[in-house]
Structure formats: structure tokens, C-alpha cells
Design an enzyme around this catalytic site. Structure first.
Site, mmCIF file in Angstrom:
data_model
loop_
_atom_site.group_PDB
_atom_site.id
_atom_site.type_symbol
_atom_site.label_atom_id
_atom_site.label_comp_id
_atom_site.label_asym_id
_atom_site.label_seq_id
_atom_site.Cartn_x
_atom_site.Cartn_y
_atom_site.Cartn_z
ATOM 1 N N LYS A 124 -4.185 2.841 20.179
ATOM 2 C CA LYS A 124 -4.424 3.879 19.165
ATOM 3 C C LYS A 124 -5.883 4.339 19.199
ATOM 4 C CE LYS A 124 -3.538 6.502 15.562
ATOM 5 N NZ LYS A 124 -4.758 6.739 14.843
ATOM 6 N N SER A 156 0.322 7.403 14.592
ATOM 7 C CA SER A 156 -0.251 8.739 14.748
ATOM 8 C C SER A 156 0.764 9.797 14.353
ATOM 9 C CB SER A 156 -0.697 8.973 16.193
ATOM 10 O OG SER A 156 -1.230 10.277 16.335
ATOM 11 N N GLU A 159 -8.088 12.368 21.629
ATOM 12 C CA GLU A 159 -7.981 13.408 20.598
ATOM 13 C C GLU A 159 -9.333 14.084 20.348
ATOM 14 O OE1 GLU A 159 -7.500 13.018 15.861
ATOM 15 O OE2 GLU A 159 -5.833 12.172 17.014
ATOM 16 N N GLY A 176 -0.203 11.815 11.298
ATOM 17 C CA GLY A 176 -0.630 12.293 10.000
ATOM 18 C C GLY A 176 0.422 12.118 8.937
ATOM 19 N N GLY A 207 0.838 -1.198 0.000
ATOM 20 C CA GLY A 207 0.000 0.000 0.000
ATOM 21 C C GLY A 207 0.867 1.239 0.000
ATOM 22 N N LEU A 208 1.014 1.871 -1.170
ATOM 23 C CA LEU A 208 1.891 3.025 -1.307
ATOM 24 C C LEU A 208 1.098 4.315 -1.508
ATOM 25 C CD1 LEU A 208 4.631 1.369 -3.543
ATOM 26 C CD2 LEU A 208 4.747 1.841 -1.085
#
Length: 486
Positions: A181, A127, A188, A129, A10-11
Site C-alpha cells: 500500500k 485503497s 499515486e 477512498g 472504528g466506525l
């Protein structure tokens, strides 16, 4: 290959950036994706020669055994599809890491399915982004401990670092990584809602402009509230709107004249916020485990309410819009920093209490001090106060709740009056402050020696014979309740 190796399936944005990050830290990376453009894009961005292919067999052949494979595809069915394609082609001892935002029950199932085939499987929260993935995220792997030693140097090289310590660690057994997570994301949600309410209190309650609010958040970010979310809130408030708008692009909408708006971007963003479900998962499992997380719960609810834009507009016409201006705006603004300190602490405390209960219930073996350590850098909820949390858990690994740690009792005593005044001023002005209010109620309830639950217990026994405990005798009791007046 003598160097550490990692295969990335998965790129897309996150997978590509993590792969490039691993390359930078000296890891040999092999990539695969179903899309030719993604493969060619990864090759073009890589600073060195890499193997990248759309052919799964070629991808696997390029990796030495035992293989280390990081799967970065959307959560849900895509993960199962990738594992279904990979598993028959893998060799015993190969390790597969799901680095997406998978729901922890799915991770538990996949762990068992892969183990039955002699394969190792980790669920790993990531985590930070897009930028964090490229330059140093916080990573939360969980699963069998033995193969972690094999990939630890790779992950530590990729992770953010604080005071020379990498923001990654083996957290525990089973689905512990994705559970941590999930709770990270729940916290968050809570912190973001609290900051949004603080913005609303200053905007409508005190009539402050964006620059002044941005300056206050920036000032607060130099003190005990120093954190990524406070930092970006200041940046957002200061951001001008540079979009060129033509009159024919906004029929039926209020807006500036054609050309540059010359105003703040935030003022042109619709007041509806989406979600991907991880906050909801946190609340759902907290309810299943009997752990109160009201700040997180109302943050999830607030996003649902924000989505009811048409209903809210109609209701404001029928029920009236709240006045919005606080009676003592200067006092409101003066108390907000200390109020935020209290509610931030309460939100983290709820999350860590949930992690403690889940670790016992699911036999994860979590160390809360380690969780606090790896959240100090790279991740969205990174904050200076996490170091103090880590120290509190070091001093007392069995600490039931951060609110009773000696380091925080004085802070809460000092800040709770400001919190109570901020909530009162906000409520008095008709400004919705559900996360502030829920945090205050949680704090007051948690420190109450007595709560009115005796009446609830009596009501349950009255209509359902559910029994109740007495304060003067051991055991459970049922009463023959007499209807009033008979």
C-alpha cells in the site's frame, strides 16, 4: 453464527463504509466505536439489524471465536492503543487486521507482539477512498497465510472485481500488505504530479482553457491512458464553480462579483497541496534499499515546494516569473498523450522494481503479477495498463524492471521522442516539469550501457580512499592520486 463474521473497531467514514460493504456481501458485522454518535449512525445506515456498541467487552462477546476483527482507526498511536486494549481480551487464534495507512515498520513490530501472545495480525492496505470502501476497494492484506483462508470469503465479497476476479489477495508475510500500500501511494504521488505538470504545460505552455484541457484528458481516457486518475482530472477541469461569494468574504483577495462565480472551480483552488507522508515513506525506503525512484521522489518534493507559497511569490518578484508560453504550443499538445504514456509506465516500473527489492530484503514473498491484478480495480492507481503488467510478470516472474518487458520496449521506443520534445518545450518556456524530466532521465540512464559513475568512483577514492573497480581486472583498487600540476 453460521455466516461469516467481522468485527469492526472504528466506525468513522472508512470503517463505517467497509462495515456496510461487508453487510451487503452477506457478512454478519459487529461494530464498536468510542463515540456514541458513530455507533448510532452505523445502526441507522445498516439495512439490517446489527450489533453496535461503545462497550469493548460487549463487542467481543458478540463475536464467535476465533474472532475476525478489522481495526479502522488513524495510523500511529491510536492503533497501538486499540491493540493494547484488545490483546488482553482476545483468545488464541483470533485475527486482528489493521486496515489503516500504517507505516510498515510499525506493522512488523505489531505482528511480532501479537504473535508472541498467540494472536494473528495482518496489516492491510485499503485503497479507493470513501466510495471505494462502500462499494468495492482494492485491499492488500499481508501476514500469516493460514488464517487468511478464514477471512478470504469476507474480503473477496467486499473487494472490487475486474473480469470476475476480486481485487484482494494474500500478498505475503509480515508487513507486506502495508508495504504494498505504501508503494501504491508512492506511485499515486508520481502519477498525480505528472498529470499536474501536463495540465500546467497545456495551461501556461499552450494557453488552453479548462474545457479544452478537460476534453483532451477525457479523450486520452478512452485509449491506452485509461485510468481513474486521468478520468477524474477530466472531471475536475470541467467542474464549474457554484460557490456564492460575498464581497466582504474576500477582503484583500481578487475575486468575482458577489454571487455565483460562473467560472471553473479549479481556478479558485489554492496552488498548495498537502500530504500525509506515505509518498515520503516510499522514497525513504527506496533510498535505504538502493532502488532509484526519481519520479516518486520529485513528486514528494513538488508538494513541499507548493507549500512555500509566500516564498514563491516573493521570489517571483525578485527573480522574475517564467514566460510560460511554449515556442510550438501545437507540437506540445500533440505530443503530450504519448509522453504521458511513457512517464506513466516509468512511474509504475519504479514502484514494481522497489516491490521486487523489498520482497527479497524483507522476505515478503511478493508476486508482482498478483499485485498488478488487485490494483486493476477499486484503487486510486487503477489503470488498463495494469493488466499488461500482470501479463508481463506472468511471462517472466523474475522480470527485473517493466521497462525491459517485450510488451513495453516498442511503446517506449515510439513514445520517448514525444517525451523528450515535451520536456524540452516545457523547459524552454520556463515551466517546471520535474516529474517529466526525472522520468526521462531515469529512462535514459536505465538504457545507457555506460554512465559517468567512473568519475564519481575516482573522486571518492581521491578524497576518501574508498577504492574503485576496474574494467580490466577483478577486485577493488586504490590509487595514489597526484595533485594537478605537481
Amino acid at each position: 453464527m453460521s455466516t461469516p463474521h467481522l468485527g469492526v473497531v472504528g466506525l468513522g467514514i472508512m470503517g463505517r463504509n467497509l462495515a456496510l460493504n461487508a453487510l451487503d456481501s452477506g457478512t454478519t458485522v459487529v461494530g464498536t466505536d468510542l463515540g456514541e454518535d458513530a455507533v448510532r449512525g452505523f445502526e441507522a445506515e445498516a439495512a439490517s439489524d446489527v450489533v453496535a456498541t461503545t462497550d469493548l467487552d460487549a463487542f467481543l462477546d458478540a463475536l464467535p471465536t476465533p474472532r475476525n476483527i478489522l481495526v479502522m482507526v488513524p495510523a500511529g498511536k491510536p492503533v497501538d492503543a486499540v491493540l493494547g486494549s484488545l490483546a488482553p481480551k482476545l483468545a488464541e487464534g483470533d485475527l486482528v487486521i489493521d486496515g489503516g495507512n500504517s507505516h510498515f515498520p510499525d506493522t512488523s513490530r505489531r505482528h511480532d507482539e501479537m504473535a508472541a501472545q498467540g494472536l494473528h495480525f495482518f496489516g492491510m492496505g485499503v485503497s479507493g477512498g470513501e466510495d471505494g470502501a462502500r462499494h468495492g476497494p482494492s485491499m492488500m492484506p499481508g501476514g500469516p497465510k493460514e488464517p487468511y483462508a478464514r477471512v478470504a470469503p469476507i474480503l473477496e465479497g467486499m473487494a472490487a472485481s475486474v473480469d470476475g476476479e476480486p481485487c484482494v489477495a494474500h500478498l505475503g508475510a509480515g508487513a507486506s500488505g502495508h508495504y504494498v500500500k505504501m508503494v501504491h501511494n508512492g506511485i499515486e504521488y508520481g502519477l498525480m504530479q505528472l498529470l499536474a505538470e501536463a495540465y500546467d504545460l497545456m495551461k501556461r505552455g499552450a494557453g488552453l482553457g479548462n474545457d479544452r484541457m478537460g476534453d483532451l484528458f477525457a479523450e486520452w481516457n478512452t485509449g491506452p491512458l485509461r485510468s481513474y486518475l486521468v478520468e477524474i482530472t477530466a472531471d475536475i477541469l470541467h467542474q464549474p464553480d457554484t460557490v456564492e461569494v460575498q464581497p466582504d468574504e474576500m477582503p484583500g483577495h481578487e475575486g468575482p462579483p458577489a454571487g455565483m462565480t460562473g467560472r471553473y472551480l479549479l481556478d479558485f483552488i489554492a496552488d498548495t497541496a498537502n500530504q500525509k507522508g506515505t509518498g515520503k515513506w516510499t522514497s525513504q525506503d527506496a533510498l535505504d534499499l538502493g532502488v532509484p525512484t526519481p519520479t516518486i521522489d520529485v513528486a514528494v518534493t513538488a508538494r513541499y515546494l507548493s507549500a512555500l507559497k509566500d516564498e514563491r511569490v516573493a521570489a517571483s518578484g525578485l527573480l522574475g516569473t517564467p514566460a510560460g508560453r511554449a515556442e510550438r504550443p501545437d507540437d506540445l499538445v500533440a505530443g503530450l498523450e504519448r509522453a504521458l504514456r511513457a512517464v506513466f509506465l516509468v512511474t509504475y516500473a519504479q514502484g514494481f522494481a522497489l516491490l521486487k527489492r523489498a520482497s527479497d530484503a524483507y522476505e515478503y514473498g511478493l508476486d508482482p503479477g498478483t499485485v498488478a491484478r488487485i490494483w486493476r480495480g477499486g484503487c486510486i492507481i487503477r489503470a488498463d495498463m495494469l493488466e499488461t503488467f500482470r501479463e508481463a510478470f506472468r511471462a517472466d516472474p523474475d522480470l527485473p524492471n517493466l521497462l525491459v518487458a517485450p510488451a513495453f520496449t516498442e511503446i517506449l521506443t515510439d513514445c520517448r521522442h514525444a517525451l523528450r520534445e515535451v520536456v524540452a518545450l516545457g523547459v524552454g518556456a520556463g515551466i517546471p516539469v520535474p516529474a517529466f524530466s526525472a522520468s526521462l532521465a531515469y529512462l535514459d540512464a536505465y538504457r545507457s550501457e555506460w554512465l559517468p559513475a567512473n568519475l564519481v568512483a575516482a573522486q571518492r577514492d581521491y578524497f576518501g580512499a574508498h577504492t574503485f573497480a576496474r574494467i580490466d581486472k577483478d577486485g577493488m583498487f586504490h590509487s595514489q592520486w597526484d595533485p594537478a600540476g605537481l
